[in-house]
Design a protein around this motif. Sequence first.
Motif, mmCIF file in Angstrom:
data_model
loop_
_atom_site.group_PDB
_atom_site.id
_atom_site.type_symbol
_atom_site.label_atom_id
_atom_site.label_comp_id
_atom_site.label_asym_id
_atom_site.label_seq_id
_atom_site.Cartn_x
_atom_site.Cartn_y
_atom_site.Cartn_z
ATOM 1 N N ILE A 94 -4.643 43.932 33.443
ATOM 2 C CA ILE A 94 -6.065 44.272 33.389
ATOM 3 C C ILE A 94 -6.349 45.461 34.301
ATOM 4 C CG2 ILE A 94 -8.424 43.441 33.752
ATOM 5 C CD1 ILE A 94 -7.485 40.641 33.259
ATOM 6 N N HIS A 95 -6.946 46.480 33.731
ATOM 7 C CA HIS A 95 -7.451 47.617 34.489
ATOM 8 C C HIS A 95 -8.967 47.655 34.254
ATOM 9 C CE1 HIS A 95 -3.308 49.211 34.843
ATOM 10 N NE2 HIS A 95 -3.162 48.822 33.598
ATOM 11 N N ALA A 96 -9.635 48.644 34.809
ATOM 12 C CA ALA A 96 -11.051 48.815 34.505
ATOM 13 C C ALA A 96 -11.413 50.289 34.593
ATOM 14 C CB ALA A 96 -11.927 47.998 35.452
ATOM 15 N N ASN A 149 0.211 51.198 42.645
ATOM 16 C CA ASN A 149 -0.449 52.504 42.591
ATOM 17 C C ASN A 149 -1.867 52.445 42.009
ATOM 18 O OD1 ASN A 149 1.607 53.934 43.797
ATOM 19 N ND2 ASN A 149 2.695 54.226 41.850
ATOM 20 N N HIS A 150 -2.475 51.244 42.117
ATOM 21 C CA HIS A 150 -3.844 51.087 41.614
ATOM 22 C C HIS A 150 -4.771 52.171 42.154
ATOM 23 C CE1 HIS A 150 -7.889 49.501 41.320
ATOM 24 N NE2 HIS A 150 -7.953 49.446 42.624
ATOM 25 N N SER A 151 -4.646 52.435 43.459
ATOM 26 C CA SER A 151 -5.583 53.391 44.075
ATOM 27 C C SER A 151 -5.358 54.805 43.554
ATOM 28 C CB SER A 151 -5.435 53.356 45.592
ATOM 29 O OG SER A 151 -4.135 53.768 45.950
ATOM 30 N N LYS A 152 -4.183 55.055 42.965
ATOM 31 C CA LYS A 152 -3.921 56.410 42.457
ATOM 32 C C LYS A 152 -4.234 56.519 40.972
ATOM 33 C CE LYS A 152 -0.431 57.589 45.846
ATOM 34 N NZ LYS A 152 0.766 56.816 46.176
ATOM 35 N N MET A 153 -4.606 55.392 40.360
ATOM 36 C CA MET A 153 -4.840 55.399 38.922
ATOM 37 C C MET A 153 -6.256 55.905 38.653
ATOM 38 S SD MET A 153 -4.358 52.300 36.274
ATOM 39 C CE MET A 153 -4.994 52.383 34.609
ATOM 40 N N GLY A 154 -6.354 57.167 38.402
ATOM 41 C CA GLY A 154 -7.674 57.741 38.167
ATOM 42 C C GLY A 154 -7.526 59.194 37.811
ATOM 43 N N PHE A 198 -12.067 56.344 37.846
ATOM 44 C CA PHE A 198 -11.288 55.410 38.653
ATOM 45 C C PHE A 198 -10.777 54.251 37.818
ATOM 46 C CE2 PHE A 198 -14.295 56.969 42.020
ATOM 47 C CZ PHE A 198 -13.338 57.537 42.846
ATOM 48 N N CYS A 199 -9.746 53.587 38.331
ATOM 49 C CA CYS A 199 -9.419 52.233 37.873
ATOM 50 C C CYS A 199 -10.076 51.310 38.886
ATOM 51 C CB CYS A 199 -7.915 52.003 37.848
ATOM 52 S SG CYS A 199 -7.508 50.288 37.418
ATOM 53 N N ALA A 200 -10.873 50.368 38.388
ATOM 54 C CA ALA A 200 -11.653 49.526 39.289
ATOM 55 C C ALA A 200 -11.175 48.074 39.262
ATOM 56 C CB ALA A 200 -13.135 49.614 38.934
ATOM 57 N N GLU A 201 -9.926 47.867 38.899
ATOM 58 C CA GLU A 201 -9.389 46.509 38.895
ATOM 59 C C GLU A 201 -8.001 46.589 39.509
ATOM 60 O OE1 GLU A 201 -11.171 43.711 37.316
ATOM 61 O OE2 GLU A 201 -9.789 42.826 38.756
ATOM 62 N N TYR A 202 -7.759 45.818 40.566
ATOM 63 C CA TYR A 202 -6.475 45.925 41.249
ATOM 64 C C TYR A 202 -5.339 45.617 40.274
ATOM 65 C CZ TYR A 202 -2.649 45.453 44.432
ATOM 66 O OH TYR A 202 -1.438 45.608 45.031
ATOM 67 N N CYS A 203 -4.423 46.580 40.086
ATOM 68 C CA CYS A 203 -3.413 46.441 39.040
ATOM 69 C C CYS A 203 -2.014 46.715 39.551
ATOM 70 C CB CYS A 203 -3.758 47.364 37.875
ATOM 71 S SG CYS A 203 -3.989 49.082 38.371
ATOM 72 N N GLY A 204 -1.819 46.713 40.849
ATOM 73 C CA GLY A 204 -0.475 46.883 41.382
ATOM 74 C C GLY A 204 -0.397 48.018 42.392
HETATM 75 CU CU1 CUA Z 1 -5.252 50.109 36.869
HETATM 76 CU CU2 CUA Z 1 -6.117 49.413 38.952
#
Ligand code: CUA
Length: 343
Positions: free
Chosen positions: A144-146, A187-192, A179-185
């Motif tokens: 799940i991402h957002a 590199n979540h913070s870099k997913m954008g 942004f990706c607003a759902e913790y997904c692993g």
């Molecule tokens: Cu994809 Cu957080």
Amino acid sequence: MGSSFPPLLPPQASTVAVEVDALYALLVSITAFFTLLVVGLFLYFGLKYARKSESERPIQVHPPAWLEIAWSVVPLLICLVLFVWGVQLYFKIYTPPKDAITIHVVGKRWMWKVQHMSGAREINELHVPVGVPVRLLITSEDVIHAVSIPAFRIKRDAIPGTMTTTWFNATKVGEYHLFCAEYCGANHSKMGGTVYVMEKDAYQRWLAGPNAGQPPAVQGARLFEEMNCISCHRNGSNQRGPVLEGLYGKTVALKGGGTTTADDAYIRESITNPTAKIVDGFEPLMPVYLSQLSEEQVNALLAYVRDTLGKAERPKDAPAAGTTPLGSPTTSASPKASESKGR
Ligand code: CUA
């Protein structure tokens, strides 16, 4: 601008942003007002009525009825105003206008893959025209991402195995955060990435530029032949599934009662999990293609069924897919039918 102090809120760059912020400001003001009122009175009365001597006993006070009614009715009215405003704003944010253009978005650890219906593709970037409603059809390949675009005040989950929708109408040319607003692993913070809002003709030029590619509907048409979807969904004696021409957006009657709307989520589900909803008059014969198709291929088939077949004229003699009760296709192939045909 010009100030070193960072802005409290992202820029207001969509048609709903001003209203979202206004509702938010009202919520914060009401909360701040009552917090100050309660804490202020608490301190004031605490000091004013502090016990002066050991022998002092409090006098019992019964507030008048009007006061008791007032402090129940006033908060109720405040909550109702917030509720009604919130609900109408919610529906505005989650109901894409009919004339919105469609863009497919697929989340994957850790990137956003975007495809425009003209065929242009991009990763971690989203180019959109200004002043045009844009509908994002969102799914995920893994977890799940957002999708979150704070400047547009939108956020929508990207859920594997299903399709979600959000939309916006950008009001200002510029670059905004994605942004990706759902913790997904890890590199979540870099997913954008970046959303580029462009003038309409600049957007058209961009679509035709280096990112251009085959339109998903064309790719989907090829898959439709290759995967042999056409053999069962073609109107005729071998038809085993509903005819798809003119299907998009229609109401579909389901086996065992009930109806559904042939929207994007339904069509996607019917490709990846065909037995989830069986159209009235048909048998659950369709194989599950989920493992054979990538999300991009599912989206291509979806684009074909929606944009090409969906707008096509339904064959005159074809029974509407589930919109009217159908004789089961197996009926015509039953011994009885072929018998009578043979005679
Ligand atoms: Cu994809 Cu957080």
